[in-house]
Enzyme design. Structure first.
Site: not given
Lengths: 237, 237
Positions: A156, A195
DNA sequence: AGTATACAAGAACAAGTGTTCGGTGTCAAG
DNA sequence: CTTGACACCGAACACTTGTTCTTGTATACT
């Protein structure tokens, strides 16, 4: 140009090796008598004579009339290095010592794509064998014990050049600025994810760096920042 | 659950701190008398009494009737760590020692885009201050002295997730397989470049990992492989 | 008041550890 | 053959270093 030195005698090499190996296992140098016992020299004056010779060669430093007043010089390290076993054993030994001084806990994998459980006790449980240790030049100013490492699972964050399998070294902190790459703990699902972090008023946006993945939106009360990425390590071998 | 221990006395803390600081600057522990002098304790029996108390608390280990037979335990390191100066100083000290044991030379920047001069003497000239050092767990099996590091300049390898400013740790080797990311020396221009390596019969293709850049084609006799990328390090702080 | 414990201190002693002395043997050079 | 340098050695000595003894003070508890 300096005249080539006569090789060390067998006894002198033996003495240096012994001092070196003694130091690997003790936090103090050996005594004259310990050296004698280990190298089959029955007389303290012969040990003393050879230590004097090694000192003259720049391989030892001595302090007079001080117990255990010996110190191997860097030149001696190199001298021994040419004849002792694999450097790797030395490296491992030094690293093991260093790891015990300061250690970065290497926790389980952190799934960059989906949150995973890391356990309720944040960053405190780790296997000592998994510790890795970093050069001071790589570490930013601050307490080394604020650091921990996680291995990334998933892609990701691939546009931030953080790949599956990479190790991220993180600094423990609870505040995040917009755009920081952070590990965050989600209370509701008891998991941690990696993230980019953005405050958006009444919600937090956890943004992947992968165009094929959607951001995650969570309630600010449900999220706790655990650390910010300071360094990325990748083994390409 | 263990009863909470009484705090250490001021003298005991002072003794531990002194032993610790003495060990930073000496390759042997202090004597009873050295400890006494440094902590304003005029009697060796008082020093001995306090050392016995610290041993009982698990903060020290002693060997009877051995000169300098003291050893701080790991518990003591943590105890001191709560009250001494920044851990960073400790880290730096340990790392400096480790670097002197085994070092990975950090050469100048390697321009991933365009070859740059690195000097004719391959990998042997380096500034000791630039050395960094790596955990044994990160190093693949082999001699640590085969490794060296280069700092990348340019973005020609960005699709391999090697960015401008990254440090690549390389293993010295002279053969390359197709697809290996290597540093190669170009004889004709006296420079080194970082690329994917491909044999193509009568020529070598040095392939960037950046779609905006063209590969470089060189005569096989003009090129010499210096090392293969084993690890990538990036500081994101 | 008495007892126990903690902490302190000087002095003496015990053991460890480094240095010196007087001697021997080998080898190379003159 | 002699001499000097080097290496070796046991023994004794000098000094360093750790341990014990005896005494004292302060505090807490019974």
């Amino acid at each position: 140009m300096k005249k080539r030195e006569k090789p060390l005698s067998e006894r002198q090499v033996s003495i240096l090796r012994y001092i070196w190996s003694y130091l690997q296992e003790n936090t103090r140098p050996p005594t004259i008598r310990e050296i004698g016992s280990a190298t089959d020299i029955s007389s303290t004056s012969v040990v003393n004579y050879n230590l004097t010779k090694l000192t003259e060669r720049g391989l030892l430093e001595r302090e007079a009339e001080v117990s255990r007043g010996l110190r191997l010089t860097e030149k001696a390290m190199h001298e021994i290095g040419q004849v002792t076993e694999a450097v790797a054993a030395v490296v491992e030994n030094v690293m093991e010592t260093a790891v015990r001084m300061v250690r970065v806990p290497l926790l389980g994998n952190i799934v960059a794509g989906e949150p995973i459980e890391v356990g309720n006790n944040d960053f405190s449980t780790y296997d000592e064998d998994d510790a890795l240790e970093l050069s001071a030049t790589m570490l930013p100013m601050g307490k080394a014990d604020e650091l921990f490492a996680l291995r990334v699972s998933g892609e990701s964050m691939i546009d931030a050049m953080v790949n599956d399998g990479d190790i991220v070294v993180m600094k423990q902190q609870q505040m995040a600025k917009n755009g920081d790459m952070v590990a965050v703990w989600l209370n509701s699902s008891d998991t941690t994810t990696l993230k980019y972090f953005f405050h958006e008023g009444n919600r937090v946006r956890l943004q992947p760096a992968n165009p094929t993945m959607d951001p995650i939106f969570v309630d600010p009360n449900d999220v706790r920042v655990q650390g910010k990425v300071m360094m990325v390590l990748r083994n390409t071998a």
